[in-house]
Design an enzyme around this catalytic site. Structure first.
Site, mmCIF file in Angstrom:
data_model
loop_
_atom_site.group_PDB
_atom_site.id
_atom_site.type_symbol
_atom_site.label_atom_id
_atom_site.label_comp_id
_atom_site.label_asym_id
_atom_site.label_seq_id
_atom_site.Cartn_x
_atom_site.Cartn_y
_atom_site.Cartn_z
ATOM 1 N N ASP A 98 37.169 47.898 48.800
ATOM 2 C CA ASP A 98 36.931 46.838 47.803
ATOM 3 C C ASP A 98 35.511 46.280 47.962
ATOM 4 O OD1 ASP A 98 39.966 45.635 46.805
ATOM 5 O OD2 ASP A 98 39.894 46.822 48.623
ATOM 6 N N THR B 2 44.949 47.700 45.013
ATOM 7 C CA THR B 2 44.628 47.892 46.443
ATOM 8 C C THR B 2 45.857 48.361 47.221
ATOM 9 O OG1 THR B 2 43.121 46.045 46.180
ATOM 10 C CG2 THR B 2 43.486 46.810 48.412
ATOM 11 N N HIS C 149 54.687 41.773 40.855
ATOM 12 C CA HIS C 149 53.684 41.712 39.776
ATOM 13 C C HIS C 149 54.331 41.772 38.395
ATOM 14 C CE1 HIS C 149 50.352 43.434 42.617
ATOM 15 N NE2 HIS C 149 50.819 42.271 43.014
ATOM 16 N N ASP D 213 41.738 42.713 35.847
ATOM 17 C CA ASP D 213 42.930 43.576 35.882
ATOM 18 C C ASP D 213 43.268 44.128 34.497
ATOM 19 O OD1 ASP D 213 43.514 43.345 38.593
ATOM 20 O OD2 ASP D 213 44.709 41.531 38.312
HETATM 21 P P1 AMP Z 1 49.611 46.536 39.291
HETATM 22 O O1 AMP Z 1 49.059 47.648 40.122
HETATM 23 O O2 AMP Z 1 49.830 46.888 37.875
HETATM 24 O O3 AMP Z 1 50.799 45.881 39.939
HETATM 25 O O4 AMP Z 1 48.474 45.452 39.183
HETATM 26 C C1 AMP Z 1 47.720 45.075 40.284
HETATM 27 C C2 AMP Z 1 47.152 43.721 40.019
HETATM 28 O O5 AMP Z 1 48.201 42.783 39.809
HETATM 29 C C3 AMP Z 1 46.363 43.180 41.168
HETATM 30 O O6 AMP Z 1 45.022 43.510 41.001
HETATM 31 C C4 AMP Z 1 46.586 41.684 41.113
HETATM 32 O O7 AMP Z 1 45.437 40.988 40.725
HETATM 33 C C5 AMP Z 1 47.637 41.502 40.036
HETATM 34 N N1 AMP Z 1 48.692 40.545 40.391
HETATM 35 C C6 AMP Z 1 48.859 39.855 41.530
HETATM 36 N N2 AMP Z 1 49.928 39.022 41.438
HETATM 37 C C7 AMP Z 1 50.455 39.192 40.201
HETATM 38 C C8 AMP Z 1 51.560 38.605 39.491
HETATM 39 N N3 AMP Z 1 52.346 37.695 40.047
HETATM 40 N N4 AMP Z 1 51.769 39.031 38.219
HETATM 41 C C9 AMP Z 1 50.987 39.961 37.659
HETATM 42 N N5 AMP Z 1 49.929 40.547 38.283
HETATM 43 C C10 AMP Z 1 49.663 40.163 39.535
HETATM 44 MG MG MG Z 2 43.305 44.326 40.421
#
Ligand code: AMP
Ligand code: MG
Length: 338
Positions: free
Chosen positions: A49, A130, A221, A277
């Site tokens: 990162d 990540t 997420h 994102d």
């Molecule tokens: P994904 O791989 O689609 O789960 O997305 C990853 C991204 O989800 C990360 O870069 C975070 O910034 C973001 N993230 C973290 N917490 C949450 C949450 N509670 N709801 C949605 N996205 C999130």
């Molecule tokens: Mg992200």
């Protein structure tokens, strides 16, 4: 098509930059058991990162000295004396791309990413997903340009995604790809180590029961319980595919999926999406002929920074399924469709 002439003057720069960033991330993933620190919010942050953000900060400073960069990481953690070995490791990786890299310069390059949004600005997620990176699954370098509150350029570097292998995008040995879009100029894919552009087009699936759905791997997420109810309401006949990062948007844009929904986690009902994102990935889907809104059917408003405070969650689809998904979601959430 091997050569592309983009009308938007920033696309070629963005593709070249994301290509180097994705190669850097791939090299770090291959060469180290990725070390991670804990950020304040306890999400893992790795050498990759910081390294990718530093490389991007340097190149953007040279190329667009007047444009702010809004990126995920801050150099604060790395300024602590205990982080010196980590900073040395970062420097060693970046030197393969920028021979002049030293710890002091690197801190400045990373800090370049703490810019404020303005009329035109760059947005970067150095390693989106990540957690996928750490478990050797999907991740993406995501760079976008926002102009007047709208994303105009978006590039995803996906070192572990191979859209030419439709059936098994995560097949071991996949060569990785870049997905690039500019507003009004379509979405295109090219291999990470080549310049052979191929246009991307979303699927033609109209029947929700046949939909191939994409969702986050991380249950925190999204809202898995609500996802089950949404799929039942639509009559979807197969379980969703769990993929980390904006690689989901690349899959959707290439027709390897039909819709995705970022539902709001029950544990964090006030969560608002971060622009890095969503910016690059959502443009890629739109330019491949798809549609993107929030859960209430509103367009995403990228004049909000760093979070999309005027939106709640995301629905991205091939366009054909969009209203059915929004209507089913409204029903599941117990409200009238917007
Ligand atoms: P994904 O791989 O689609 O789960 O997305 C990853 C991204 O989800 C990360 O870069 C975070 O910034 C973001 N993230 C973290 N917490 C949450 C949450 N509670 N709801 C949605 N996205 C999130
Ligand atoms: Mg992200």
């Amino acid at each position: 098509m091997s050569r592309m002439h983009w009308r938007h003057p920033q696309v070629s720069f963005a593709i070249d930059l994301v290509r180097d960033c994705a190669r850097l991330a791939r090299r770090i993933q291959q060469s180290t058991v990725a070390e991670s620190l804990e950020k304040d919010d306890r999400s893992p942050v790795t050498v990759a990162d910081f390294s990718v953000q530093a490389l991007a900060g340097k190149r953007i400073s040279e190329h667009s000295p007047d444009l702010p960069l809004v990126a995920e990481e801050s150099a604060a953690l790395l300024r602590e004396p205990s982080a010196a070995p980590l900073l040395e490791q970062i420097a060693a990786h970046i030197r393969e791309f920028e021979p002049g890299a030293d710890p002091k310069r690197i801190l400045g390059w990373i800090q370049r990413g703490q810019g404020q949004a303005s009329q035109r600005y760059w947005v970067l997620d150095p390693v989106d997903g990540t957690k996928g990176f750490l478990r050797n699954a999907q991740y993406a370098v995501a760079l976008a340009l926002v102009e007047a509150g709208s994303v105009t350029v978006g590039v995803l570097g996906c070192p572990r995604l191979d859209l030419s292998q439709t059936e098994r995008p995560e097949a071991p040995g996949s060569r990785g790809c870049l997905v690039a879009a500019a507003r009004g100029e379509g979405a295109w894919v090219l291999p990470l180590d080549d310049s052979e552009f191929r246009p991307l087009r979303v699927s033609g699936v109209r029947d929700p029961r046949r939909a191939r759905v994409l969702r986050s791997v991380e249950g925190g997420h999204t809202n898995l319980e609500q996802m089950d109810r949404l799929l039942a309401e639509l009559g979807v006949d197969r379980p969703p595919a769990a993929v980390d990062s904006q690689a989901k948007y690349a899959l959707l844009a290439s027709g390897c999926g039909d819709f995705l929904a970022r539902l709001v986690s029950a544990a964090k009902p006030d969560y608002r999406e971060k622009i890095w994102d969503q910016a690059a990935g959502t443009l890629v889907v739109e330019e491949a002929g798809g549609r993107v809104t929030d859960l209430d059917g509103r367009p995403l408003d990228f004049s909000m920074c760093p979070r999309l405070t005027r939106n709640r969650g995301v629905v991205a689809s091939n366009g054909l399924l969009h209203s059915a998904v929004l209507a089913a979601l409204a029903k599941v959430e117990g409200r009238r469709a917007g």
